[in-house]
Design a protein around this motif. Structure first.
Motif, mmCIF file in Angstrom:
data_model
loop_
_atom_site.group_PDB
_atom_site.id
_atom_site.type_symbol
_atom_site.label_atom_id
_atom_site.label_comp_id
_atom_site.label_asym_id
_atom_site.label_seq_id
_atom_site.Cartn_x
_atom_site.Cartn_y
_atom_site.Cartn_z
ATOM 1 N N ILE A 191 6.299 0.943 -8.578
ATOM 2 C CA ILE A 191 5.540 -0.161 -9.165
ATOM 3 C C ILE A 191 5.475 -1.325 -8.177
ATOM 4 O O ILE A 191 4.415 -1.955 -8.005
ATOM 5 N N GLY A 192 6.573 -1.598 -7.503
ATOM 6 C CA GLY A 192 6.559 -2.649 -6.484
ATOM 7 C C GLY A 192 5.601 -2.335 -5.350
ATOM 8 O O GLY A 192 4.860 -3.210 -4.881
ATOM 9 N N ALA A 193 5.588 -1.072 -4.920
ATOM 10 C CA ALA A 193 4.696 -0.676 -3.826
ATOM 11 C C ALA A 193 3.230 -0.801 -4.231
ATOM 12 O O ALA A 193 2.382 -1.215 -3.426
ATOM 13 N N ILE A 194 2.920 -0.455 -5.463
ATOM 14 C CA ILE A 194 1.536 -0.566 -5.949
ATOM 15 C C ILE A 194 1.103 -2.030 -6.003
ATOM 16 O O ILE A 194 -0.003 -2.393 -5.583
ATOM 17 N N LEU A 195 1.988 -2.888 -6.533
ATOM 18 C CA LEU A 195 1.656 -4.308 -6.634
ATOM 19 C C LEU A 195 1.537 -4.960 -5.258
ATOM 20 O O LEU A 195 0.708 -5.849 -5.047
ATOM 21 N N LEU A 196 2.350 -4.520 -4.323
ATOM 22 C CA LEU A 196 2.291 -5.072 -2.962
ATOM 23 C C LEU A 196 1.021 -4.654 -2.234
ATOM 24 O O LEU A 196 0.462 -5.419 -1.447
ATOM 25 N N GLY A 197 0.592 -3.435 -2.459
ATOM 26 C CA GLY A 197 -0.516 -2.887 -1.688
ATOM 27 C C GLY A 197 -0.006 -2.281 -0.388
ATOM 28 O O GLY A 197 1.144 -2.475 0.008
ATOM 29 N N PRO A 198 -0.843 -1.544 0.323
ATOM 30 C CA PRO A 198 -0.409 -0.873 1.556
ATOM 31 C C PRO A 198 -0.213 -1.843 2.713
ATOM 32 O O PRO A 198 -0.763 -2.944 2.721
ATOM 33 N N ARG A 199 0.573 -1.405 3.681
ATOM 34 C CA ARG A 199 0.739 -2.181 4.910
ATOM 35 C C ARG A 199 -0.582 -2.270 5.670
ATOM 36 O O ARG A 199 -1.446 -1.397 5.532
ATOM 37 N N ILE A 200 -0.721 -3.306 6.450
ATOM 38 C CA ILE A 200 -1.916 -3.467 7.277
ATOM 39 C C ILE A 200 -2.033 -2.278 8.235
ATOM 40 O O ILE A 200 -1.089 -1.961 8.961
ATOM 41 N N GLY A 201 -3.166 -1.607 8.210
ATOM 42 C CA GLY A 201 -3.397 -0.477 9.106
ATOM 43 C C GLY A 201 -2.992 0.870 8.551
ATOM 44 O O GLY A 201 -3.215 1.896 9.209
ATOM 45 N N LYS A 202 -2.417 0.911 7.339
ATOM 46 C CA LYS A 202 -1.992 2.199 6.791
ATOM 47 C C LYS A 202 -3.185 3.051 6.385
ATOM 48 O O LYS A 202 -3.190 4.272 6.579
ATOM 49 N N PHE A 203 -4.204 2.424 5.808
ATOM 50 C CA PHE A 203 -5.396 3.168 5.396
ATOM 51 C C PHE A 203 -6.616 2.577 6.095
ATOM 52 O O PHE A 203 -6.880 1.378 5.993
ATOM 53 N N VAL A 204 -7.327 3.429 6.832
ATOM 54 C CA VAL A 204 -8.532 3.018 7.537
ATOM 55 C C VAL A 204 -9.695 3.850 7.013
ATOM 56 O O VAL A 204 -9.669 5.092 7.089
ATOM 57 N N GLU A 205 -10.667 3.171 6.438
ATOM 58 C CA GLU A 205 -11.807 3.833 5.799
ATOM 59 C C GLU A 205 -11.341 4.853 4.758
ATOM 60 O O GLU A 205 -11.897 5.951 4.630
ATOM 61 N N GLY A 206 -10.279 4.488 4.046
ATOM 62 C CA GLY A 206 -9.771 5.324 2.969
ATOM 63 C C GLY A 206 -8.875 6.463 3.398
ATOM 64 O O GLY A 206 -8.352 7.188 2.560
ATOM 65 N N LYS A 207 -8.670 6.623 4.704
ATOM 66 C CA LYS A 207 -7.850 7.725 5.197
ATOM 67 C C LYS A 207 -6.486 7.204 5.652
ATOM 68 O O LYS A 207 -6.409 6.203 6.358
ATOM 69 N N PRO A 208 -5.398 7.886 5.258
ATOM 70 C CA PRO A 208 -4.062 7.426 5.658
ATOM 71 C C PRO A 208 -3.838 7.609 7.150
ATOM 72 O O PRO A 208 -4.241 8.615 7.740
ATOM 73 N N GLN A 209 -3.223 6.626 7.754
ATOM 74 C CA GLN A 209 -2.897 6.662 9.178
ATOM 75 C C GLN A 209 -1.382 6.722 9.358
ATOM 76 O O GLN A 209 -0.643 6.026 8.666
ATOM 77 N N ALA A 210 -0.947 7.537 10.270
ATOM 78 C CA ALA A 210 0.486 7.637 10.537
ATOM 79 C C ALA A 210 0.978 6.342 11.184
ATOM 80 O O ALA A 210 0.353 5.822 12.110
ATOM 81 N N ILE A 211 2.090 5.813 10.688
ATOM 82 C CA ILE A 211 2.758 4.662 11.308
ATOM 83 C C ILE A 211 4.156 5.139 11.678
ATOM 84 O O ILE A 211 5.076 5.111 10.858
ATOM 85 N N PRO A 212 4.341 5.640 12.903
ATOM 86 C CA PRO A 212 5.611 6.285 13.271
ATOM 87 C C PRO A 212 6.796 5.337 13.208
ATOM 88 O O PRO A 212 6.685 4.140 13.471
ATOM 89 N N GLY A 213 7.938 5.906 12.845
ATOM 90 C CA GLY A 213 9.186 5.158 12.888
ATOM 91 C C GLY A 213 9.618 4.919 14.324
ATOM 92 O O GLY A 213 9.199 5.628 15.235
#
Length: 487
Positions: free
Chosen positions: A253-275
Motif C-alpha cells: 500500500i505504501g509503494a502504491i501511494l508513493l508511486g514508482p521511482r523516477i525512471g522505473k517505467f518508460v512508456e509503460g514498460k518496466p526498466q531494470a534499475i540494477p543494485g
C-alpha cells in the motif's frame, strides 16, 4: 598608559560548569537542535522517561524452587533463537542495500537499523500487551489492558519448564521487527525517513499486535479464550501470513501511494534499475538463511524433538526455492540471475514457514520449489501492474507467504487435502489469508493516508530522489571516496 589586552575568553567546558549551567551548556552544544526534526526526536525523551517512571520494570522477588534442567534448556534455547531472529535485521539491511542504488545505501541502512529499535520500543510499550498479555475487549478480536508487561518469574513457570515473560517478549519483539523491515524494502529509494519511522511505530505498536492476536493466542483446553482464527483451526506455525504477508501488504500500500521511482517505467514498460552491490546482497541472503533457524525452530517454543525436524524442513524449503528460481530465471531470461537466486532462497524460506512442523521432508522441498517459481512470476506480475517494488519484497514475503499458508491445507501430514484429509483445512487457510490481507490493506491505507496528510506527503522531492536520499535525508554518503558517476 598602555592597557594590557586580554586574551579572548575561552568558552566554559561542560566539566567546569555548575549544576545550574550544565543543562543549557549541553543543549547549546548539540548541533542541529534548532531544526524541527531534531526537536521532534528530542520530544520523545520526556515521554520515555515518563513511561519508566510510571512502571516498575524490576522483576519482583519471589520464592523460586530450584531451577530445573528443562526450564533452563527451554529458556536458553529461546534466547538463542531470539538473537538469531534479531540478527536477521542485518541480513535484511544487506539484501535491501545491495539490491538498491549506491546513492541510497545510507538511507536503507538507517531504516533497517532504526526499525528494530522502534519495533522493540513500541511493542514493549503497548504492542505485546495487545497481542498477548491482556484480556479480550472484543473476544477473539481485540485485547487491551494497559501498557508494558510484568516480567515476574513465578514458581509455576519453573516447575512447568515454561518460558519466563522476558524471554517470550524478546522473541516476539524480534518477529514484529521483521514485519516492519519488509515494509522498508517495498518503499525503498523514495520515502521520507521520518514518515517511515512514524508508520513503523504504528505498525509495531498497534496494527501487527491486533492481527497477530487472532492467531497466536490459542484456546485453552476447553476450547475458549483464543483468537478467532486460532479457534477456527487456522495454521500458521511461524508466520508466513502473520508476519510475512502482513508486512508485505502494508508495504505494498505504501509503494502504491508513493508511486514508482523516477525512471522505473518508460512508456509503460518496466526498466531494470540494477543494485549497486550484489556481494553484500548475497551475504545478506545467507545471514537470513541462518537467522531462519531461530525463526522457525524457535517457534516450537521449547527445546524438544521437534526442533531438529523443523530445522531440516526449513533447510529443504530454502534449497528448493533457490534451485527453482535459478532455473526459472534461466528459462525466462536466457541466463541464471543471481538476484532471482537470492529471492528464490528467501521465497522458499517464507513459504515453508507456515507448515514447517507439519510438512513431510519431501513436501517441504516441493513447497519451497514452488515458492521459487512463484517469486519469479510474481516479480514480473507486479511490474506489469506498474507497481515499483525495488527488491521484490512483496513477491518474496507476500506472494510466497500466502502460498506457504495455503500449502498447509494441501500438504500438512495430519490435515492436508493431498495427504487424504479432505478440503476443510484448505478452506480455513483461505479464510485466514483473506482476513490478514483485508486488515493489512485497510489499516495501512488509513495509516499511510493520515501520515501523508499531516506531513505533506510521504515521498521525497524529485530533486532529493535524483540526488539520492543519502544526501537529502541524512547529509552523508555510504561511499564518499567513490566517483559520483558510479552511483
Amino acid at each position: 598608559m598602555t592597557i594590557a589586552s586580554h586574551p579572548p575568553r575561552r568558552p566554559k567546558r561542560l566539566q567546569e560548569a555548575s549544576l545550574l549551567e550544565a543543562p543549557s551548556l549541553l543543549l547549546r552544544g548539540i548541533r542541529g537542535l534548532s531544526s524541527q526534526r531534531s526537536l521532534v526526536w528530542l520530544a520523545c525523551i520526556p515521554l520515555a522517561l515518563f513511561g519508566l517512571g510510571v512502571f516498575n520494570l524490576s522483576a519482583h522477588a519471589a520464592e523460586l524452587p530450584e531451577l530445573t534442567a528443562a526450564f533452563l534448556a527451554n529458556n536458553m534455547f529461546l534466547l538463542i533463537a531470539a538473537v538469531l531472529v534479531i540478527f536477521m535485521n542485518a541480513g535484511f539491511a544487506m539484501v535491501e542495500a545491495g539490491l538498491c542504488r549506491q546513492k541510497n545505501a545510507v538511507n536503507i541502512l538507517a531504516k533497517n537499523l532504526i526499525v528494530f529499535a522502534l519495533a522493540v520500543s513500541a511493542y514493549w510499550f503497548i504492542g505485546y500487551k495487545i497481542m498477548y498479555n491482556a484480556d479480550w475487549v472484543i473476544p477473539g478480536w481485540f485485547k487491551f489492558g494497559g501498557i508494558f508487561f510484568d516480567p515476574t518469574v513465578t514458581a509455576e513457570m519453573v516447575t512447568d519448564a515454561a518460558l519466563v515473560p522476558s524471554i517470550d517478549f524478546l522473541f516476539q519483539a524480534a518477529f514484529v521487527g521483521t514485519a516492519a523491515t519488509i515494509v522498508s524494502g517495498l518503499v525503498a529509494e523514495r520515502i521520507k525517513f521520518g514518515e517511515f519511522v512514524i508508520f513503523s511505530l504504528v505498525l509495531c505498536g498497534i496494527l501487527y499486535p491486533i492481527s497477530g492476536s487472532w492467531q497466536w493466542n490459542f484456546p485453552d483446553d476447553a476450547g475458549v479464550g483464543g483468537g478467532w482464527l486460532a479457534s477456527l483451526g487456522f495454521i500458521d506455525f511461524a508466520g508466513s501470513t502473520v508476519v510475512h504477508s502482513f508486512g508485505a501488504w502494508a508495504g505494498l500500500i505504501g509503494a502504491i501511494l508513493l508511486g514508482p521511482r523516477i525512471g522505473k517505467f518508460v512508456e509503460g514498460k518496466p526498466q531494470a534499475i540494477p543494485g549497486h552491490n550484489l556481494s553484500i546482497a548475497t551475504l545478506g541472503c545467507l545471514i537470513l538463511w541462518i537467522g531462519w533457524y531461530g525463526f522457525n525452530p524457535g517457534s516450537v517454543l521449547a527445546m524438544n524433538e521437534t526442533v531438529p525436524y523443523v530445522a531440516v524442513t526449513t533447510t529443504l524449503g530454502a534449497a528448493g526455492g533457490g534451485i527453482s528460481a535459478t532455473l526459472m530465471s534461466q528459462f525466462t531470461g536466457g541466463k541464471p540471475d543471481l538476484t532471482m537466486t537470492i529471492n528464490g532462497i528467501l521465497a522458499g524460506l517464507v513459504a515453508v514457514t507456515a507448515g514447517c512442523d507439519g510438512f513431510s521432508m519431501p513436501a517441504a522441498w516441493v513447497v519451497g520449489f514452488i515458492g521459487g517459481v512463484l517469486v519469479v512470476l510474481s516479480v514480473a506480475f507486479i511490474d506489469g501492474l506498474k507497481i515499483d517494488d525495488p527488491v521484490g519484497a512483496f513477491s518474496v514475503h507476500g506472494t510466497c507467504g500466502m502460498w506457504g499458508t495455503l500449502a498447509v491445507g494441501l500438504f500438512n501430514m495430519d490435515k492436508g487435502l493431498l495427504t487424504g484429509h479432505g478440503p476443510a483445512q484448505l478452506g480455513i487457510q483461505i479464510v485466514g489469508i483473506v482476513a490478514f490481507a483485508i486488515f493489512a490493506i485497510v489499516a495501512s491505507l488509513i495509516t499511510w493516508s493520515i501520515i501523508g496528510a499531516i506531513f505533506g506527503g510521504i515521498r521525497v522531492t524529485e530533486k532529493e530522489e535524483i540526488e539520492g536520499l543519502d544526501i537529502g535525508e541524512h547529509g552523508m554518503e555510504a561511499y564518499p571516496d567513490f566517483a559520483a558517476s558510479a552511483k
